[in-house]
Design a protein around this motif. Structure first.
Motif, PDB file in Angstrom:
ATOM      1  N   UNK A 168       0.866  -1.184   0.000  1.00 33.10           N
ATOM      2  CA  UNK A 168       0.000   0.000   0.000  1.00 33.10           C
ATOM      3  C   UNK A 168       0.900   1.231   0.000  1.00 33.10           C
ATOM      4  N   UNK A 169       0.778   2.075  -1.016  1.00 32.34           N
ATOM      5  CA  UNK A 169       1.631   3.264  -1.102  1.00 32.34           C
ATOM      6  C   UNK A 169       1.317   4.274  -0.001  1.00 32.34           C
ATOM      7  N   UNK A 170       0.115   4.223   0.560  1.00 29.59           N
ATOM      8  CA  UNK A 170      -0.270   5.157   1.617  1.00 29.59           C
ATOM      9  C   UNK A 170       0.147   4.681   3.004  1.00 29.59           C
ATOM     10  N   UNK A 171       0.296   3.391   3.176  1.00 30.96           N
ATOM     11  CA  UNK A 171       0.629   2.814   4.479  1.00 30.96           C
ATOM     12  C   UNK A 171       1.735   1.783   4.262  1.00 30.96           C
ATOM     13  N   UNK A 172       2.971   2.226   4.493  1.00 32.69           N
ATOM     14  CA  UNK A 172       4.125   1.422   4.128  1.00 32.69           C
ATOM     15  C   UNK A 172       4.267   0.122   4.894  1.00 32.69           C
ATOM     16  N   UNK A 173       3.542  -0.028   6.020  1.00 36.19           N
ATOM     17  CA  UNK A 173       3.649  -1.274   6.776  1.00 36.19           C
ATOM     18  C   UNK A 173       2.776  -2.381   6.186  1.00 36.19           C
ATOM     19  N   UNK A 174       1.900  -2.045   5.231  1.00 32.15           N
ATOM     20  CA  UNK A 174       0.980  -3.044   4.682  1.00 32.15           C
ATOM     21  C   UNK A 174       1.663  -3.851   3.573  1.00 32.15           C
ATOM     22  N   UNK A 175       1.707  -5.162   3.772  1.00 36.17           N
ATOM     23  CA  UNK A 175       2.318  -6.056   2.785  1.00 36.17           C
ATOM     24  C   UNK A 175       1.511  -7.342   2.701  1.00 36.17           C
ATOM     25  N   UNK A 176       1.493  -7.931   1.515  1.00 37.00           N
ATOM     26  CA  UNK A 176       0.902  -9.251   1.308  1.00 37.00           C
ATOM     27  C   UNK A 176       1.578  -9.854   0.092  1.00 37.00           C
ATOM     28  N   UNK A 177       1.178 -11.065  -0.249  1.00 38.26           N
ATOM     29  CA  UNK A 177       1.715 -11.740  -1.428  1.00 38.26           C
ATOM     30  C   UNK A 177       0.577 -12.430  -2.153  1.00 38.26           C
ATOM     31  N   UNK A 206       8.172 -31.040  -9.214  1.00 34.20           N
ATOM     32  CA  UNK A 206       8.782 -30.014  -8.382  1.00 34.20           C
ATOM     33  C   UNK A 206       7.678 -29.332  -7.580  1.00 34.20           C
ATOM     34  N   UNK A 207       7.786 -29.387  -6.275  1.00 34.12           N
ATOM     35  CA  UNK A 207       6.817 -28.763  -5.378  1.00 34.12           C
ATOM     36  C   UNK A 207       7.484 -27.560  -4.719  1.00 34.12           C
ATOM     37  N   UNK A 208       6.792 -26.434  -4.722  1.00 28.05           N
ATOM     38  CA  UNK A 208       7.336 -25.206  -4.155  1.00 28.05           C
ATOM     39  C   UNK A 208       6.423 -24.713  -3.040  1.00 28.05           C
ATOM     40  N   UNK A 209       7.030 -24.366  -1.912  1.00 27.34           N
ATOM     41  CA  UNK A 209       6.335 -23.691  -0.813  1.00 27.34           C
ATOM     42  C   UNK A 209       6.847 -22.255  -0.792  1.00 27.34           C
ATOM     43  N   UNK A 210       5.925 -21.291  -0.885  1.00 32.30           N
ATOM     44  CA  UNK A 210       6.334 -19.880  -0.913  1.00 32.30           C
ATOM     45  C   UNK A 210       5.611 -19.097   0.174  1.00 32.30           C
ATOM     46  N   UNK A 211       6.405 -18.317   0.913  1.00 33.47           N
ATOM     47  CA  UNK A 211       5.884 -17.354   1.888  1.00 33.47           C
ATOM     48  C   UNK A 211       6.673 -16.065   1.695  1.00 33.47           C
ATOM     49  N   UNK A 212       6.033 -14.932   1.870  1.00 36.12           N
ATOM     50  CA  UNK A 212       6.610 -13.646   1.479  1.00 36.12           C
ATOM     51  C   UNK A 212       7.969 -13.380   2.124  1.00 36.12           C
ATOM     52  N   UNK A 213       8.132 -13.690   3.396  1.00 42.95           N
ATOM     53  CA  UNK A 213       9.365 -13.389   4.105  1.00 42.95           C
ATOM     54  C   UNK A 213      10.417 -14.469   3.936  1.00 42.95           C
ATOM     55  N   UNK A 214      10.029 -15.727   4.002  1.00 42.22           N
ATOM     56  CA  UNK A 214      11.001 -16.821   3.905  1.00 42.22           C
ATOM     57  C   UNK A 214      11.379 -17.127   2.468  1.00 42.22           C
ATOM     58  N   UNK A 215      10.559 -16.687   1.495  1.00 42.09           N
ATOM     59  CA  UNK A 215      10.837 -16.979   0.106  1.00 42.09           C
ATOM     60  C   UNK A 215      10.386 -18.385  -0.269  1.00 42.09           C
ATOM     61  N   UNK A 216      11.092 -18.984  -1.223  1.00 46.35           N
ATOM     62  CA  UNK A 216      10.687 -20.267  -1.777  1.00 46.35           C
ATOM     63  C   UNK A 216      11.518 -21.409  -1.218  1.00 46.35           C
ATOM     64  N   UNK A 217      10.851 -22.514  -0.908  1.00 43.81           N
ATOM     65  CA  UNK A 217      11.524 -23.779  -0.613  1.00 43.81           C
ATOM     66  C   UNK A 217      11.031 -24.783  -1.642  1.00 43.81           C
ATOM     67  N   UNK A 218      11.961 -25.392  -2.347  1.00 45.31           N
ATOM     68  CA  UNK A 218      11.629 -26.251  -3.487  1.00 45.31           C
ATOM     69  C   UNK A 218      12.081 -27.677  -3.224  1.00 45.31           C
ATOM     70  N   UNK A 219      11.227 -28.640  -3.608  1.00 46.36           N
ATOM     71  CA  UNK A 219      11.556 -30.045  -3.453  1.00 46.36           C
ATOM     72  C   UNK A 219      11.072 -30.828  -4.666  1.00 46.36           C
ATOM     73  N   UNK A 220      11.665 -31.994  -4.887  1.00 46.14           N
ATOM     74  CA  UNK A 220      11.081 -32.943  -5.814  1.00 46.14           C
ATOM     75  C   UNK A 220      10.317 -33.981  -5.004  1.00 46.14           C
ATOM     76  N   UNK A 221       9.206 -34.427  -5.556  1.00 49.09           N
ATOM     77  CA  UNK A 221       8.363 -35.397  -4.853  1.00 49.09           C
ATOM     78  C   UNK A 221       7.732 -36.323  -5.869  1.00 49.09           C
ATOM     79  N   UNK A 222       7.626 -37.595  -5.530  1.00 46.21           N
ATOM     80  CA  UNK A 222       7.051 -38.597  -6.408  1.00 46.21           C
ATOM     81  C   UNK A 222       5.619 -38.897  -5.993  1.00 46.21           C
ATOM     82  N   UNK A 223       4.719 -38.847  -6.959  1.00 50.46           N
ATOM     83  CA  UNK A 223       3.301 -39.139  -6.739  1.00 50.46           C
ATOM     84  C   UNK A 223       2.985 -40.477  -7.380  1.00 50.46           C
ATOM     85  N   UNK A 224       2.390 -41.388  -6.607  1.00 53.16           N
ATOM     86  CA  UNK A 224       2.012 -42.704  -7.109  1.00 53.16           C
ATOM     87  C   UNK A 224       0.503 -42.784  -7.260  1.00 53.16           C
TER      88      UNK A 224
END
Length: 237
Positions: A168-177, A206-224
């Protein structure tokens, strides 16, 4: 089978997703022997905070330490998205009954993570003051939208897959993703940090978990076929 990739590889994959190039077309087909992935996303460390001194304190509140990751009392992450990045064929997109909404409420974005299929997003101002919702792909502006009145709702289209940075350009503390999906194989974490992705064609992904502060964690996973692969991820590790 699960293999953790390096942080550098994860950031490279995320950068490619955020970049300007078009994603490969996703093809919907019948999935008769699909499997599932389910799990729980947690953060076991000390949650990082940022000192904020808001304007409009009657609505936004007073000075405080603002957590940069939304977690439950048990450390379950509530503002992450989990998605398969490299699948080109599978189940149809779900029918969208109404577009997702991003609300400016009490000088916070609600939700903190908005995940959506390509299409419209309704941006709302529930506060009795001016907000300016500014949404980026990486550093590139996608939407820069003034919301001067309480109750104002404006719809905008997001057709290109990728991670969204929301301020938010009016309220600099406001953040989301946000996450505009390249395929229907994604989920956001629930109140207990849980996620579930269903009807996945058998294979390795390739499975990715993303959160705004921690960034991306990527893994390979096999689905049967007919099986559920379980995956718990601690974003503090």
């Amino acid at each position: 089978m699960r293999t953790f990739l390096s942080r550098a590889a994860a950031l490279t994959a995320t950068s490619l997703l955020i970049g300007a190039g078009p994603a490969l077309a996703y093809e919907s087909t019948e999935v008769s022997d699909g499997g599932n992935i389910s799990g729980r996303i947690t953060f076991s460390g000390t949650v990082p905070t940022k000192m904020i001194v808001p304007d409009n304190r009657d609505v936004c509140g007073g000075p405080r330490e603002d957590p940069q990751i939304a977690v439950s009392d048990d450390g379950e992450v509530l503002d992450a998205v989990v998605y398969i990045s490299d699948i080109q064929q599978g189940k149809p997109w779900p029918e969208m009954t109404e577009p997702p909404r991003l609300d400016n409420r009490d000088c916070h974005f609600v939700p903190k993570m908005v995940a959506m299929q390509p299409g419209p997003l309704v941006i709302v101002n529930s506060d009795p003051l001016l907000h300016n919702t500014h949404i980026f792909y990486g550093r590139r502006t996608a939407v820069n939208l003034a919301l001067p009145k309480q109750g104002l709702e404006i719809e905008r289209e997001f057709e290109r897959p990728g991670i969204l940075r929301i301020t938010c350009d009016e309220h600099g503390h406001m953040h989301a993703a946000g996450y505009v999906a390249a395929n229907p194989y994604y989920d956001t974490t629930q109140d207990d940090g849980a996620f579930e992705i269903t009807d996945i064609p058998p294979g390795e992904y390739t499975l990715i978990v993303y959160q705004r502060t921690t960034g991306a964690k990527e893994q390979t996973i096999t689905v049967e076929a007919g099986q559920t692969a379980t995956l718990d991820v601690d974003l503090a590790q």
